[in-house]
Design an enzyme around this catalytic site. Structure first.
Site, short mmCIF file in Angstrom:
data_model
loop_
_atom_site.label_atom_id
_atom_site.label_comp_id
_atom_site.label_asym_id
_atom_site.label_seq_id
_atom_site.Cartn_x
_atom_site.Cartn_y
_atom_site.Cartn_z
N ARG A 48 0.85 -1.21 0.00
CA ARG A 48 0.00 0.00 0.00
C ARG A 48 0.88 1.25 0.00
O ARG A 48 1.37 1.67 1.06
CB ARG A 48 -0.90 0.00 1.22
N VAL A 133 14.38 -16.93 13.87
CA VAL A 133 14.14 -17.77 15.06
C VAL A 133 14.41 -16.93 16.31
O VAL A 133 15.51 -16.42 16.50
CB VAL A 133 15.05 -19.02 15.07
N GLU A 191 -2.52 -12.83 17.64
CA GLU A 191 -3.19 -12.25 16.48
C GLU A 191 -4.66 -12.64 16.48
O GLU A 191 -5.06 -13.56 17.20
CB GLU A 191 -2.51 -12.77 15.21
N ASP A 202 4.16 -22.17 13.99
CA ASP A 202 5.26 -21.22 14.05
C ASP A 202 6.48 -21.86 14.74
O ASP A 202 7.60 -21.79 14.24
CB ASP A 202 4.79 -19.97 14.81
N LYS A 206 10.44 -23.04 13.32
CA LYS A 206 11.69 -22.69 14.00
C LYS A 206 12.46 -23.95 14.40
O LYS A 206 13.69 -23.99 14.31
CB LYS A 206 11.39 -21.82 15.22
N GLY A 305 8.48 -8.81 18.07
CA GLY A 305 8.34 -7.36 18.22
C GLY A 305 9.19 -6.65 17.19
O GLY A 305 10.25 -7.17 16.79
N1 LIG Z 1 6.54 -9.21 13.87
C1 LIG Z 1 7.42 -9.89 14.57
O1 LIG Z 1 7.52 -9.73 15.80
C2 LIG Z 1 8.34 -10.84 13.88
C3 LIG Z 1 9.32 -11.52 14.63
C4 LIG Z 1 10.20 -12.40 13.99
C5 LIG Z 1 10.07 -12.59 12.62
N2 LIG Z 1 9.10 -11.94 11.93
C6 LIG Z 1 9.01 -12.19 10.49
O2 LIG Z 1 9.25 -10.98 9.80
C7 LIG Z 1 8.50 -10.96 8.60
C8 LIG Z 1 7.65 -9.69 8.57
O3 LIG Z 1 6.78 -9.67 9.67
P1 LIG Z 1 5.97 -8.35 10.08
O4 LIG Z 1 5.36 -8.65 11.41
O5 LIG Z 1 6.82 -7.15 9.92
O6 LIG Z 1 4.82 -8.35 8.96
P2 LIG Z 1 3.82 -7.16 8.60
O7 LIG Z 1 3.74 -6.18 9.70
O8 LIG Z 1 2.57 -7.81 8.10
O9 LIG Z 1 4.54 -6.44 7.36
C9 LIG Z 1 4.61 -7.00 6.09
C10 LIG Z 1 5.08 -5.95 5.11
O10 LIG Z 1 5.23 -6.55 3.85
C11 LIG Z 1 4.58 -5.75 2.89
N3 LIG Z 1 4.10 -6.62 1.81
C12 LIG Z 1 3.24 -7.63 1.88
N4 LIG Z 1 3.09 -8.21 0.67
C13 LIG Z 1 3.89 -7.53 -0.17
C14 LIG Z 1 4.18 -7.63 -1.56
N5 LIG Z 1 3.61 -8.56 -2.32
N6 LIG Z 1 5.05 -6.75 -2.09
C15 LIG Z 1 5.64 -5.80 -1.33
N7 LIG Z 1 5.41 -5.65 0.00
C16 LIG Z 1 4.54 -6.51 0.55
C17 LIG Z 1 3.43 -5.08 3.61
O11 LIG Z 1 3.06 -3.90 2.92
P3 LIG Z 1 1.95 -2.89 3.49
O12 LIG Z 1 2.62 -2.20 4.67
O13 LIG Z 1 1.69 -1.98 2.38
O14 LIG Z 1 0.80 -3.73 3.90
C18 LIG Z 1 4.11 -4.78 4.96
O15 LIG Z 1 4.82 -3.59 4.90
C19 LIG Z 1 7.70 -12.26 8.58
O16 LIG Z 1 8.40 -13.23 7.85
C20 LIG Z 1 7.64 -12.65 10.05
O17 LIG Z 1 7.50 -14.05 10.22
C21 LIG Z 1 8.24 -11.07 12.53
#
Ligand SMILES: NC(=O)c1ccc[n+]([C@@H]2O[C@H](COP(=O)([O-])OP(=O)(O)OC[C@H]3O[C@@H](n4cnc5c(N)ncnc54)[C@H](OP(=O)(O)O)[C@@H]3O)[C@@H](O)[C@H]2O)c1
Length: 429
Positions: A48, A133, A191, A202, A206, A305
């Site tokens: 977006r 992880v 979530e 999940d 890991k 986080g």
């Molecule tokens: N959150 C955590 O605490 C955490 C911890 C460890 C690992 N991770 C890993 O880190 C990764 C990201 O997690 P997150 O929590 O940051 O996810 P998130 O908040 O849902 O962010 C995903 C991002 O990817 C963008 N996106 C989605 N589809 C796309 C596409 N086709 N092309 C371009 N951009 C796209 C989204 O765009 P928009 O902003 O426009 O929607 C958003 O900015 C995941 O693999 C997750 O498993 C997360």
């Protein structure tokens, strides 16, 4: 210091990506000094484009992630989109166009780690994924590098903060699963759809990653035995307390006693309160590693986080940038042992079984005979009777999981056994 900057493309600017962008900007001078060259955010791909993203210049935002990774002047692609596609194709395209990759994507690495490593190697690029992880906790690098001279026999950890928060609430407040889940959701720890966390998907991803690295073999997501924690009850916690234990959702990766195979599993388990993992509270993560020479090590910290995960991502960015300046690459896949992954039936552990039985003479002997017939030796039995019904709690010595399954199947067929209230593995003794 080199003045020409290393260019970083950020794929995703959500919870993690926005923090990566913020830290890259605010700590630009320190990062440059540590790397030996400035790092520049060269583009940020999102879905977006109109969403306000404080601190990220609008001209860097694009919806064309493919064009960004194909630019040819990008040194490092940071993939924090998540999911399998388009993340997988974007990562391989990045390698093909001369960029190294830092990813936090556990789902993708657990499913396709081997082919991603192969693509990285084919194009002489790095693939780093410390953040995949246990968030901020340094774990992949200690396993891949610091412990590379040792032999790891066991990795046992709490690698999902949501489920640890729920189980901790159940333990401390006596709440049931639904009540604790509601609280986790209200506080933002769970979530709206908590399936991936509470059903153990999940943690299983890991576990696959950790087992592969720890034992230098390939372990895929499908190889990991998985049981969620939705069936854990307040009664299970009461039983655990009577045994001096608590209950945690554990990811356990083990080398078999004969060294000829490995196992990886995720399930709830009782662990003694004296075990270091028992004191991991709320949404924290911790991983307990047992290595031949190093002995027991524990890694502890925030497992998720935006900012903690971004810390791990940026550590990888620094490492990959340093490698590039040295015209080198870091460690690739190490799967030389090619150890087979055994099924859950071959896992040997202890069990806590709670049975509802008829309260009459001879029942205990009947139950004990079934255990003996299946080669499962009983450690302790506790019986509590009330109004012609009784509950029988049996704790076993170590036995193969297949033998315990056979025992439970036979117990269910006994007329005097009204039901099997719960089966819980006992770990960490
Ligand atoms: N959150 C955590 O605490 C955490 C911890 C460890 C690992 N991770 C890993 O880190 C990764 C990201 O997690 P997150 O929590 O940051 O996810 P998130 O908040 O849902 O962010 C995903 C991002 O990817 C963008 N996106 C989605 N589809 C796309 C596409 N086709 N092309 C371009 N951009 C796209 C989204 O765009 P928009 O902003 O426009 O929607 C958003 O900015 C995941 O693999 C997750 O498993 C997360």
């Amino acid at each position: 210091m080199r003045t020409r900057p290393l260019k970083v493309a950020l794929l995703g600017c959500g919870v993690v990506g926005s923090e990566v962008a913020r830290i890259m900007t605010t700590h630009a001078d320190d990062l440059a000094a540590r790397i030996g060259a400035p790092v520049e955010l060269a583009g940020v791909a999102v879905r977006r484009p109109d969403k306000v993203r404080g601190g990220v210049p609008a001209e860097l935002i694009t919806t064309d992630a493919t064009a960004l990774v194909k630019r040819g002047d990008i040194d490092v692609v940071v993939e924090v989109i998540g999911g399998i596609e388009p993340a997988r194709t974007l990562i391989t395209t990045a390698f093909e166009h001369g960029a190294s990759v830092v990813s936090a994507n556990k789902a993708l690495l657990a499913q396709d780690g081997a082919s991603l490593y192969a693509a990285a190697q084919q194009h002489g690029q790095d693939l780093y994924y410390e953040a995949a992880v246990a968030g901020a906790i340094p774990l992949i690098r200690p396993l891949r590098e610091s412990l590379a001279g040792d032999k790891i026999n066991r990795v046992m950890g709490i690698v999902n903060g949501t489920t640890n928060f729920i189980l901790d609430k159940m333990d401390t407040s006596g709440a049931g699963y639904s009540e604790a889940l509601d609280e986790a959701t209200a506080l933002g720890y769970a979530e709206a759809d908590p399936t991936a966390d509470v059903e153990g998907f999940d943690a299983a991803a890991k576990a696959a990653i950790l087992a592969g690295i720890a034992f230098h073999t390939r372990v895929r997501l499908d190889d990991v035995y998985r049981e969620g924690m939705t069936e854990v009850t307040a009664a299970d916690f009461a039983s655990a307390k009577q045994m001096g234990c608590t209950i945690k959702l554990l990811a356990i990766c083990e080398r078999a006693a004969d060294g000829g195979s490995v196992t990886a599993r995720v399930h709830p388990a009782m662990i003694p309160l004296s075990h270091p993992l028992a004191s991991v509270r709320e949404a924290y993560n911790a991983v307990f590693v047992e290595a031949e020479a190093a002995g027991q090590l524990m890694f502890y910290g925030p497992g998720a986080g935006g900012s903690p995960t971004a810390s791990a991502v940026l550590g990888d960015v620094v490492a990959v940038c340093r490698n590039r300046l040295n015209e080198a690459t870091g460690p690739g896949e190490s799967a030389y042992t090619q150890l087979p992954v055994s099924s859950m039936g071959e896992v040997v552990t202890r069990y806590h079984i709670s049975l509802d039985v008829a309260d009459k003479p001879g029942v205990l002997a009947q139950v004990a005979t079934v255990f003996a017939e299946h080669g499962v030796s009983i450690d302790t039995v506790r019986q509590q009777g009330k109004d012609g019904e009784a509950s029988l709690v049996v704790v076993t010595h170590r036995a193969p999981d297949a033998a315990l399954s056979g025992t439970v199947e036979a117990l269910r067929k006994l007329d005097t056994v009204r039901g099997v209230a719960s089966i819980m593995r006992v770990e960490g003794e």
